[in-house]
Design an enzyme around this catalytic site. Structure first.
Site, short mmCIF file in Angstrom:
data_model
loop_
_atom_site.label_atom_id
_atom_site.label_comp_id
_atom_site.label_asym_id
_atom_site.label_seq_id
_atom_site.Cartn_x
_atom_site.Cartn_y
_atom_site.Cartn_z
NE ARG A 56 -9.49 0.05 -13.50
CZ ARG A 56 -9.31 -0.33 -14.75
NH1 ARG A 56 -8.58 0.41 -15.57
NH2 ARG A 56 -9.88 -1.43 -15.21
CE LYS A 198 -7.36 -2.46 -9.53
NZ LYS A 198 -6.82 -3.75 -9.01
CG HIS A 217 -5.75 -7.91 -10.69
ND1 HIS A 217 -6.80 -7.96 -11.57
CD2 HIS A 217 -6.17 -7.12 -9.66
CE1 HIS A 217 -7.81 -7.23 -11.11
NE2 HIS A 217 -7.45 -6.72 -9.94
CB SER A 235 -13.27 -5.43 -10.98
OG SER A 235 -14.28 -4.84 -10.23
CE LYS A 239 -8.79 -9.26 -7.44
NZ LYS A 239 -9.92 -8.62 -8.12
CB THR A 240 -12.90 -8.48 -2.02
OG1 THR A 240 -12.01 -7.63 -2.75
CG2 THR A 240 -13.05 -7.95 -0.61
CG ASP A 254 -7.31 -5.63 -6.18
OD1 ASP A 254 -7.82 -6.49 -6.92
OD2 ASP A 254 -7.08 -4.48 -6.56
NE ARG A 318 -15.10 -1.54 -6.84
CZ ARG A 318 -14.35 -2.60 -7.08
NH1 ARG A 318 -13.73 -3.21 -6.09
NH2 ARG A 318 -14.25 -3.09 -8.29
#
Length: 529
Positions: A56, A198, A217, A235, A239-240, A254, A318
């Site tokens: 981003r 996002k 988040h 990130s 989390k994933t 997410d 990704r």
């Protein structure tokens, strides 16, 4: 076709060529190949490059400053203002870019809960970006598409830039702008798909708290007994990976909301980091990378075989895929109120324990602190891990003041008796570059102890200065690593760096210690004598 033409007219796009409206996965794949937008890998997934933008561009994100939203938005480095006039100029530029060519329109829902979801229309000239949106958001059924009316519209004109950015007083030729009152976002100059994902998350973070619902988040999963767990973290903190568990149903990886009925996913897919992806340690994610998945910025050989260990393009490689690619997911994308909340951090200093039990006050402190390390490539300009504090583990996406989200979290922790833990997925035995990253196996053992409740039966000791409660033993975890000081060969150096990290926490939290603050939880943080 006539209804599609009307849609284009409503969008203000002139002389559109063919209008590709809500194409199927197979149709999008055929367009990606025909348009030469990337390559088909041996895994069956299509792969694309997003150019120089492999993350981003937070410095290029703006909100139109106008009432009533200007009264709620926390203006500053995160939420920067732009005038309505400049927004209109850049919107016109985006519409001009999208005119006189073929257009892809993709309609989707954000939010699994019908009472809280928003309908979003995405407009782009790139097939793979329509594919990305189809992966990441909730896909309406055919009968729902017939009556679909967008609450919000995103114009993705990635191929155009703002040459006048200096004169306009903006950061660069890239622009990602949100107009709350007109329910429009416009993107220019960056191809990175995550801007769309996002961007809508930022809008949900505006809408829901004003309705008394918590936007988060975090990833979430649910056990066989209906015990929901939330995993907060920026990130690269896991989390994933950690919420994708063969013994628990995945709700989402997410972004979630939490209302009076429980937790619900904002999305209909997953967006996993895949640098160094190992099919043995992360089999669910690896197996999800097949046809209909979309890889970004991965390296591959002339036979189109992906090398997940190759970071030649970025560390932030990704893959997006529909949540259906995870066999053990929760079909409704919803579950009840959480039993456990886990804050994930990647401590670049090697100071924090693998797992700590937090009091309610400590939970508020660490939620507002949001300490972790930005991982290389996650954002433009970040080339190596950097220690950072990001309120609520997602400050970059919070239009409102962080304490608004903390108030809602605190109320829900109290109301539902939630247990909260801090888990370090970062470094052990030394700072980044010296120590080693926590193994996924050890972290999973810590997570399992939390979820099965055995961690509550452990004997605890207190980590000096940080006053964190750490278990002395856990099944499946080498006891020595539970207290981070044990892992340092130079204990004096550990003590010195621990003080430095504590000072960073204390300095960061001062912004919440105003005279009339409801959130002076500083006593729950590190203490230096």
């Amino acid at each position: 076709m006539s209804s599609n033409v009307n849609k284009i007219k409503e969008l203000g796009i002139e002389n559109a060529g063919k209008i590709f409206y809500n194409l199927s996965y197979q149709e999008l794949f055929e367009h990606e190949v025909k348009n030469n937008e990337g390559a088909v890998t041996t895994l069956g997934a299509f792969t694309v490059d997003t150019g120089i933008f492999t993350g981003r561009s937070p410095k290029d994100k703006y909100f139109v400053k106008q009432d009533p939203s200007s009264k709620y938005i926390a203006w500053g480095n995160i939420n920067k203002p732009i005038t309505k006039e400049l927004f209109n100029k850049l919107l016109s530029k985006a519409k001009k870019q999208l005119s006189n060519k073929d257009i892809y329109i993709q309609d989707a829902y954000c939010g699994a809960s019908p009472a809280s979801r928003r309908s979003v229309r995405f407009v782009t000239e790139v097939a793979w970006q329509a594919h990305f949106v189809k992966n990441m958001f909730i896909r309406p059924k055919e009968d729902e598409l017939k009556s679909f009316e967008p609450d919000f519209t995103v114009y993705n004109a990635c191929k155009c830039v703002n040459e006048d950015y200096k004169k306009d007083g903006l950061n660069s030729e890239v622009f990602v702008i949100f107009n709350v009152e007109d329910n429009i976002a416009v993107i220019g100059g960056t191809w990175y798909g995550g801007e769309m994902k996002k961007g809508i998350f930022s809008m949900m973070n505006y809408w829901l708290p004003l309705e008394g619902k918590l936007s988060m988040h975090c990833s979430a999963n649910v056990g066989k007994d209906g015990d929901t767990a939330l995993f907060f973290g920026l990130s690269g903190t896991g989390k994933t990976t950690l919420s994708t568990d063969p013994s628990r149903k995945l709700i989402g990886d997410d972004e979630h909301g939490w209302d009076d009925d429980g937790v619900f996913n904002f999305e209909g897919g997953c967006y996993a980091k895949c640098i160094n992806l190992d099919p043995k340690s992360e089999p669910e994610i690896y197996e999800a990378i097949r046809k209909d998945a979309l890889l970004e910025n991965v390296a591959f050989n002339k036979e189109f075989k992906v090398d997940f260990a190759d970071a030649i393009k970025t560390e932030n490689t990704r893959v997006s895929y529909p949540i259906e690619h995870i066999a053990n997911h929760e079909p409704s994308l919803m579950a009840g109120h959480p039993k456990n909340i886990i804050f994930l951090t990647a401590d670049a200093f090697g100071i924090l324990p693998p797992v700590s039990r937090l009091s309610k006050e400590q939970a508020m402190y660490y939620f507002l602190s949001g300490y972790t390390a930005k991982v290389a490539g996650t954002e433009r300009g970040i080339t190596e891990p950097v220690a950072t504090f990001s309120a609520c583990f997602g400050e970059a996406f919070l239009p409102l003041h962080p304490t608004e989200y903390a108030k809602l979290l605190g109320k829900k922790i109290d109301k539902h008796g939630v247990h909260v833990f801090l888990v370090n997925t970062g470094w052990s035995g030394g700072v980044y570059g010296v120590g080693k990253r926590m193994s996924i196996k050890a972290t999973r053992a810590c997570i399992n102890a939390i979820l099965n409740g055995s961690i509550n039966d452990s004997e605890y000791e207190t980590l000096d200065i940080f006053n964190l409660q750490i278990p002395k033993s856990l099944e499946g975890v080498e006891s020595a690593i539970l207290n981070p000081r044990n892992m340092w060969s130079d204990k004096t150096q550990y003590d010195e760096i621990r003080v430095k990290l504590a000072e960073m926490f204390i300095k960061n939290f001062k912004k919440y210690q105003t005279e009339n603050s409801e959130f002076d939880y500083s006593k729950a943080g590190p203490k230096l004598v």
